[in-house]
Scaffold this motif. Structure first.
Motif, PDB file in Angstrom:
ATOM      1  N   VAL A 280      56.439  52.333  33.587  1.00 34.55           N
ATOM      2  CA  VAL A 280      57.445  52.668  32.558  1.00 34.55           C
ATOM      3  C   VAL A 280      58.839  52.517  33.165  1.00 34.55           C
ATOM      4  O   VAL A 280      59.079  52.990  34.278  1.00 34.55           O
ATOM      5  N   HIS A 281      59.758  51.892  32.443  1.00 34.44           N
ATOM      6  CA  HIS A 281      61.077  51.674  33.034  1.00 34.44           C
ATOM      7  C   HIS A 281      61.837  52.991  33.150  1.00 34.44           C
ATOM      8  O   HIS A 281      61.366  54.035  32.725  1.00 34.44           O
ATOM      9  N   ARG A 282      62.994  52.926  33.771  1.00 29.00           N
ATOM     10  CA  ARG A 282      63.692  54.135  34.262  1.00 29.00           C
ATOM     11  C   ARG A 282      63.962  55.183  33.179  1.00 29.00           C
ATOM     12  O   ARG A 282      64.202  56.354  33.494  1.00 29.00           O
ATOM     13  N   VAL A 283      63.984  54.795  31.919  1.00 27.14           N
ATOM     14  CA  VAL A 283      64.199  55.764  30.838  1.00 27.14           C
ATOM     15  C   VAL A 283      63.072  56.798  30.821  1.00 27.14           C
ATOM     16  O   VAL A 283      63.272  57.957  30.451  1.00 27.14           O
ATOM     17  N   GLY A 284      61.906  56.386  31.256  1.00 30.58           N
ATOM     18  CA  GLY A 284      60.774  57.308  31.413  1.00 30.58           C
ATOM     19  C   GLY A 284      59.949  57.440  30.153  1.00 30.58           C
ATOM     20  O   GLY A 284      60.387  57.081  29.059  1.00 30.58           O
ATOM     21  N   PRO A 285      58.738  57.979  30.319  1.00 32.91           N
ATOM     22  CA  PRO A 285      57.872  58.168  29.144  1.00 32.91           C
ATOM     23  C   PRO A 285      58.545  59.120  28.152  1.00 32.91           C
ATOM     24  O   PRO A 285      59.007  60.179  28.546  1.00 32.91           O
ATOM     25  N   SER A 286      58.616  58.721  26.925  1.00 33.50           N
ATOM     26  CA  SER A 286      59.282  59.523  25.877  1.00 33.50           C
ATOM     27  C   SER A 286      60.692  59.949  26.294  1.00 33.50           C
ATOM     28  O   SER A 286      61.167  61.016  25.930  1.00 33.50           O
ATOM     29  N   ARG A 287      61.353  59.125  27.079  1.00 34.42           N
ATOM     30  CA  ARG A 287      62.750  59.340  27.539  1.00 34.42           C
ATOM     31  C   ARG A 287      62.867  60.519  28.508  1.00 34.42           C
ATOM     32  O   ARG A 287      63.963  61.082  28.673  1.00 34.42           O
TER      33      ARG A 287
ATOM     34  N   GLN B 167      58.917  55.683  20.543  1.00 36.27           N
ATOM     35  CA  GLN B 167      57.865  55.143  21.419  1.00 36.27           C
ATOM     36  C   GLN B 167      57.831  53.620  21.380  1.00 36.27           C
ATOM     37  O   GLN B 167      57.490  52.975  22.369  1.00 36.27           O
TER      38      GLN B 167
ATOM     39  N   PHE C 271      60.249  62.208  20.364  1.00 38.50           N
ATOM     40  CA  PHE C 271      61.539  61.806  19.794  1.00 38.50           C
ATOM     41  C   PHE C 271      61.754  62.558  18.492  1.00 38.50           C
ATOM     42  O   PHE C 271      60.860  62.593  17.642  1.00 38.50           O
TER      43      PHE C 271
ATOM     44  N   PRO D 242      52.845  51.154  28.069  1.00 39.34           N
ATOM     45  CA  PRO D 242      53.452  50.249  29.053  1.00 39.34           C
ATOM     46  C   PRO D 242      52.462  49.695  30.082  1.00 39.34           C
ATOM     47  O   PRO D 242      52.532  48.530  30.459  1.00 39.34           O
TER      48      PRO D 242
END
Lengths: 284, 271
Positions: A38-45, B38, B181, B247
């Motif tokens: 998962v990119h740096r924003v992370g899972p579910s931000r 998501q 979210f 992902p």
């Protein structure tokens, strides 16, 4: 909240975001690592929320992508193993922050494989003063080691869930059950109990001694688990025998968060996690 | 090479630019408008790979996060659809001021497509539009988001009554959570009012419509907007839906990416 985008690392290939601390800055930086792919924003931000909360606690925070993940690109001809690369890149980001902001102390936070990278970085870099390991998975890429620990989870699920489930018994009595899988899981588990391969023991012992070494150096460690997560089994294998003595050391904190998945998807569980880490970081 | 930065009036919007391959430089700038929630997390890799392929083909490509999403400032529950539309305009302006390309192509993915379709091409300065699985009806999207959340809560928090679940104590009344979210009451109203089958505006001169999954809504939308552009093309690219895969399971939607690269190359050949 002030954030800026930067490119870091020896090859200037790692993309990250610096969140400036809310004054006064405590002189330390926090690194938030990738949770797996998962990119740096992370899972579910989660990465963003965590970074911004730690900045409120006075840390200068960087969330960044390892090469090949998110927006960071992988250099052609890279010869280091993936695990070594992750640690090297984390240290390169620390070098960059040390140059830019004169940071000398770092806490490193990771989820899943990121937790293992945080741990491995602490074993080789004295600038790390604290680590947060959230649902740490793996510790070694050895297939047998991973299979052995995963099989514990399957067995435990059979015992704690299937054996007491009316539906499972109905399926068993009507022949609608995956006997082959059940047999495989139980025999592998039994074989594991009876004949633990030497290298499995070596991996366990090595990880355990690294853990002791990290704590012995006074590196504050927070371990967080989702209660039903496989990472719990890795933790039990590696350090459970020593948990009680670790608890007394003052440098070790441990928290289980119930009813949540591996990546803390639902917001109230995310908030529980972020609060736990912020409280811990505030005491550092 | 990629260049990350914040832009917009208050430097609130995070963007990342894939610079064009210098020897192949094209006179068309590309702005990718992604999805949210998501879907944003899950499709990040697909859109990054799309940007990479296009930049290697010579196009400057700007991806960005709407305010309250991704690395941009703010929270999702503070956002409104009009602000996200405005973010697209600001992103196009950024592309124009940086590269001064002869044309700008907006690629709208999922909700990004739904927002991009409603932009006035003359005002925004975009003359090519690619709609990739646009959300046709916001009300249906809301239903899907609620259902996904209900399903997750039922699996992981069986003791909790998901239908009566309030996302957090301090959330304003009416706030809806979907898998981490939050959407405000106002945003839910915005989405409920979003219905592309009622769209009556004009589209840019060249439009490519891409589906990965055949759907009745998608077919109806294509028929509805086909006449709004002088040159309208449709492609059904057989890829896994990039917005549905976790992902770690993500696969680059090669057929879609190739269809976009080919279509843009044809447009360049015609100019």
């Amino acid at each position: 909240m002030i954030e800026q985008a930067i490119v870091m690392g020896g090859n200037q290939s790692l993309v990250g975001i610096v969140t400036e601390p809310e004054p006064p800055w405590n002189g330390s930086a926090a690194l938030v690592l990738n949770a797996g792919m998962v990119h740096r924003v992370g899972p579910s931000r989660l990465g963003v929320r965590l970074a911004r909360q730690l900045a409120k606690e006075g840390y200068r925070v960087v969330r960044f992508d390892h090469s090949g993940v998110g927006d960071s690109w992988r250099q052609p001809g890279e010869s280091r193993s993936w695990e070594d690369l992750l640690v090297s890149e984390t240290r390169e980001v620390m070098d960059g922050l040390a140059d830019l902001y004169d940071v000398r102390k770092f806490i490193v936070v990771g989820l899943c494989s990121g937790a293992v990278t945080a741990f491995r970085t602490a074993t080789v870099d004295e600038r790390v003063s604290g680590i947060v390991m959230i649902n740490a998975m793996g510790h070694s890429t050895d297939d047998d080691w991973n299979m052995r620990i995963r099989s514990r989870k399957w067995v435990s699920d059979y015992v704690t869930k299937s054996a007491v489930s009316i539906d499972s018994w109905k399926r068993a009595l009507t022949g609608r059950i995956r006997y082959r899988r059940l047999y495989k899981v139980l025999t592998k588990r039994a074989a594991g109990w009876l004949f633990e391969p030497k290298r499995i023991k070596e991996i366990t012992n090595q990880t355990r001694s690294q853990f002791r070494e990290v704590l012995g150096r006074g590196i504050r460690t927070l371990v967080v688990h989702s209660s039903a997560d496989s990472s719990f089994d890795y933790f039990n294998t590696v350090v459970k025998p020593e948990v009680e003595s670790l608890r007394g050391s003052g440098d070790f904190d441990y928290k289980i968060i119930d009813e949540t998945d591996h990546t803390f998807t639902v917001l109230d569980k995310q908030r529980d996690l972020v609060d736990t880490i912020a409280t811990w970081a505030n005491r550092s | 090479m990629r260049e990350p930065f914040f832009f917009g009036a208050g430097a609130e919007i995070f963007g990342i630019l894939d610079r064009p391959e210098p020897e192949k430089k094209k006179n068309c700038g590309i702005v990718i408008c992604g999805s949210v929630g998501q879907e944003y997390i899950r499709s990040h890799r697909a859109l990054r790979e799309l940007a990479k392929r296009l930049s290697r083909a010579g196009y400057p490509v700007l991806r960005f996060d709407y305010r309250g999403c991704g690395d941009s400032l703010g929270e999702c529950d503070e956002a409104r659809l009009d602000e996200w539309r405005e973010d697209i305009v600001v992103a196009v302006q950024r592309m124009q001021s940086r590269y001064r390309p002869r044309s700008v192509c907006v690629i709208g993915f999922r909700i990004g497509g739904s927002l991009a379709i409603e932009l006035d091409p003359g005002r925004v300065g975009c003359d090519r539009l690619i709609l990739w699985e646009p959300v046709v009806r916001g009300a249906r999207l809301l239903d899907e988001l609620r259902e996904l959340h209900r399903h997750h809560v039922a699996e992981w928090q069986p003791s909790r009554n998901a239908s009566r679940h309030k996302p957090e104590m301090e959330s304003p009344p009416g706030t809806m959570e979907s898998l981490g979210f939050e959407f405000s009451k106002e945003m839910q109203d915005d989405l409920a009012a979003l219905d592309l089958l009622r769209f009556e505006g004009k589209l840019p001169g060249d439009v490519l419509f891409i589906d990965n999954v055949e759907s009745e809504d998608g077919r109806r939308l294509r028929e509805h907007v086909r006449g709004a552009s002088p040159r309208f093309e449709y492609v059904c690219a057989e890829d896994d839906p990039a917005w549905l895969r976790e992902p770690y399971q993500s696969v680059v939607p090669q057929a879609t990416v190739s269809a976009i690269v080919r279509w843009l190359a044809r447009q360049e050949g015609q100019t």
